[in-house]
Scaffold this motif. Structure first.
Motif, mmCIF file in Angstrom:
data_model
loop_
_atom_site.group_PDB
_atom_site.id
_atom_site.type_symbol
_atom_site.label_atom_id
_atom_site.label_comp_id
_atom_site.label_asym_id
_atom_site.label_seq_id
_atom_site.Cartn_x
_atom_site.Cartn_y
_atom_site.Cartn_z
ATOM 1 N N MET A 136 3.163 -3.233 -1.261
ATOM 2 C CA MET A 136 3.339 -2.245 -0.203
ATOM 3 C C MET A 136 2.269 -1.158 -0.343
ATOM 4 O O MET A 136 1.847 -0.842 -1.450
ATOM 5 C CB MET A 136 4.750 -1.649 -0.258
ATOM 6 N N LYS A 137 1.830 -0.625 0.767
ATOM 7 C CA LYS A 137 0.785 0.401 0.806
ATOM 8 C C LYS A 137 1.376 1.734 1.239
ATOM 9 O O LYS A 137 2.222 1.788 2.122
ATOM 10 C CB LYS A 137 -0.311 0.013 1.800
ATOM 11 N N GLN A 138 0.888 2.813 0.638
ATOM 12 C CA GLN A 138 1.296 4.150 1.058
ATOM 13 C C GLN A 138 0.411 4.566 2.221
ATOM 14 O O GLN A 138 -0.798 4.719 2.077
ATOM 15 C CB GLN A 138 1.147 5.155 -0.080
ATOM 16 N N THR A 139 1.026 4.752 3.399
ATOM 17 C CA THR A 139 0.255 5.038 4.600
ATOM 18 C C THR A 139 0.669 6.322 5.312
ATOM 19 O O THR A 139 -0.010 6.747 6.231
ATOM 20 C CB THR A 139 0.386 3.882 5.617
ATOM 21 N N HIS A 140 1.799 6.933 4.920
ATOM 22 C CA HIS A 140 2.330 8.080 5.653
ATOM 23 C C HIS A 140 2.771 9.197 4.711
ATOM 24 O O HIS A 140 3.025 8.962 3.536
ATOM 25 C CB HIS A 140 3.567 7.669 6.471
ATOM 26 N N TYR A 141 2.900 10.360 5.268
ATOM 27 C CA TYR A 141 3.629 11.464 4.670
ATOM 28 C C TYR A 141 4.927 11.573 5.467
ATOM 29 O O TYR A 141 4.952 11.285 6.657
ATOM 30 C CB TYR A 141 2.873 12.788 4.788
ATOM 31 N N ALA A 167 10.673 4.865 2.943
ATOM 32 C CA ALA A 167 10.320 6.233 2.564
ATOM 33 C C ALA A 167 10.949 6.458 1.199
ATOM 34 O O ALA A 167 12.091 6.086 0.971
ATOM 35 C CB ALA A 167 10.869 7.233 3.576
ATOM 36 N N CYS A 168 10.185 7.036 0.299
ATOM 37 C CA CYS A 168 10.645 7.174 -1.083
ATOM 38 C C CYS A 168 10.376 8.593 -1.564
ATOM 39 O O CYS A 168 9.269 9.106 -1.390
ATOM 40 C CB CYS A 168 9.897 6.160 -1.948
ATOM 41 N N ASN A 169 11.369 9.201 -2.174
ATOM 42 C CA ASN A 169 11.230 10.555 -2.704
ATOM 43 C C ASN A 169 10.007 10.631 -3.613
ATOM 44 O O ASN A 169 9.804 9.762 -4.465
ATOM 45 C CB ASN A 169 12.500 10.935 -3.478
ATOM 46 N N ARG A 170 9.206 11.661 -3.447
ATOM 47 C CA ARG A 170 7.952 11.779 -4.205
ATOM 48 C C ARG A 170 8.176 11.878 -5.718
ATOM 49 O O ARG A 170 7.282 11.613 -6.504
ATOM 50 C CB ARG A 170 7.108 12.931 -3.703
ATOM 51 N N MET A 171 9.395 12.266 -6.144
ATOM 52 C CA MET A 171 9.686 12.372 -7.576
ATOM 53 C C MET A 171 9.991 11.010 -8.213
ATOM 54 O O MET A 171 9.990 10.889 -9.428
ATOM 55 C CB MET A 171 10.861 13.326 -7.801
ATOM 56 N N ARG A 172 10.231 9.986 -7.403
ATOM 57 C CA ARG A 172 10.573 8.656 -7.927
ATOM 58 C C ARG A 172 9.309 7.837 -8.182
ATOM 59 O O ARG A 172 9.051 6.827 -7.529
ATOM 60 C CB ARG A 172 11.506 7.942 -6.958
ATOM 61 N N GLU A 173 8.553 8.270 -9.171
ATOM 62 C CA GLU A 173 7.260 7.642 -9.444
ATOM 63 C C GLU A 173 7.401 6.179 -9.872
ATOM 64 O O GLU A 173 6.552 5.344 -9.558
ATOM 65 C CB GLU A 173 6.488 8.455 -10.474
ATOM 66 N N GLY A 174 8.473 5.857 -10.586
ATOM 67 C CA GLY A 174 8.714 4.471 -10.971
ATOM 68 C C GLY A 174 8.914 3.592 -9.755
ATOM 69 O O GLY A 174 8.405 2.463 -9.699
ATOM 70 N N ALA A 175 9.613 4.100 -8.756
ATOM 71 C CA ALA A 175 9.807 3.352 -7.510
ATOM 72 C C ALA A 175 8.479 3.189 -6.774
ATOM 73 O O ALA A 175 8.207 2.118 -6.218
ATOM 74 C CB ALA A 175 10.833 4.052 -6.623
ATOM 75 N N HIS A 176 7.645 4.214 -6.803
ATOM 76 C CA HIS A 176 6.328 4.115 -6.153
ATOM 77 C C HIS A 176 5.527 2.970 -6.777
ATOM 78 O O HIS A 176 4.930 2.152 -6.063
ATOM 79 C CB HIS A 176 5.525 5.409 -6.301
ATOM 80 N N ARG A 177 5.514 2.925 -8.110
ATOM 81 C CA ARG A 177 4.777 1.851 -8.797
ATOM 82 C C ARG A 177 5.355 0.482 -8.440
ATOM 83 O O ARG A 177 4.608 -0.472 -8.223
ATOM 84 C CB ARG A 177 4.798 2.079 -10.311
#
Length: 152
Positions: free
Chosen positions: A134-139, A117-127
């Motif tokens: 890894m796939k984004q599958t949840h809220y 789970a990753c804070n939505r503000m950490r866009e660099g981590a998302h990338r």
């Protein structure tokens, strides 16, 4: 890109270095006494594995895993609880190598998948996570609970 010397499971004396990395990740100073108590408790629990990387005589990165059986998966799952690479060590391949090592450790512990789970503000981590397959599958939802008294 640097060549990574290797990683190891954390030990008791790594607490302060890990604390500094997690405070940097969170952008605030956490209460050290509570942090160290939780850290030492996790060290004794076979369902946690804290992976560290040292460079230049300093704690460069930490990746903390939790393993648990989950009913909705009917499987054992690894979850990345904390993952921090110190600012001077970013973009040098350490994160990529640590995630690969965490996946290997998770398989070794009988896990069928790894998630974070990753804070939505950490866009660099998302990338980063998407680049690593890894796939984004949840809220994720949370609610702060009021503390009555000192529950230690």
């Amino acid at each position: 890109m640097d060549i990574i010397a290797g990683f190891r499971k954390s030990e008791r004396n790594d607490c302060e270095g890990i604390y500094r990395l997690i405070c940097e990740l969170e952008g605030k100073e956490l209460p050290f006494e509570k942090f160290s108590s939780i850290y030492l408790e996790q060290l004794e629990n076979r369902n946690y594995y804290c992976l560290v990387c040292e460079r230049d005589g300093r704690m460069a990165a930490v990746l903390n895993l939790r393993f648990e059986g989950q009913l909705h998966h009917a499987d054992r799952i690894a979850e990345i609880m904390e993952f921090a690479v110190g600012a001077p060590y970013r973009s040098r391949g350490i994160g990529k190598e640590m995630l690969a090592e965490a996946c290997r450790i998770a398989k070794e512990h009988g896990c069928g998948q790894i998630e974070v789970a990753c804070n939505r503000m950490r866009e660099g981590a998302h990338r980063f996570y998407q680049r690593e397959g890894m796939k984004q599958t949840h809220y994720r939802f949370l609610k702060m609970l009021e503390q009555s008294g000192n529950n230690g």
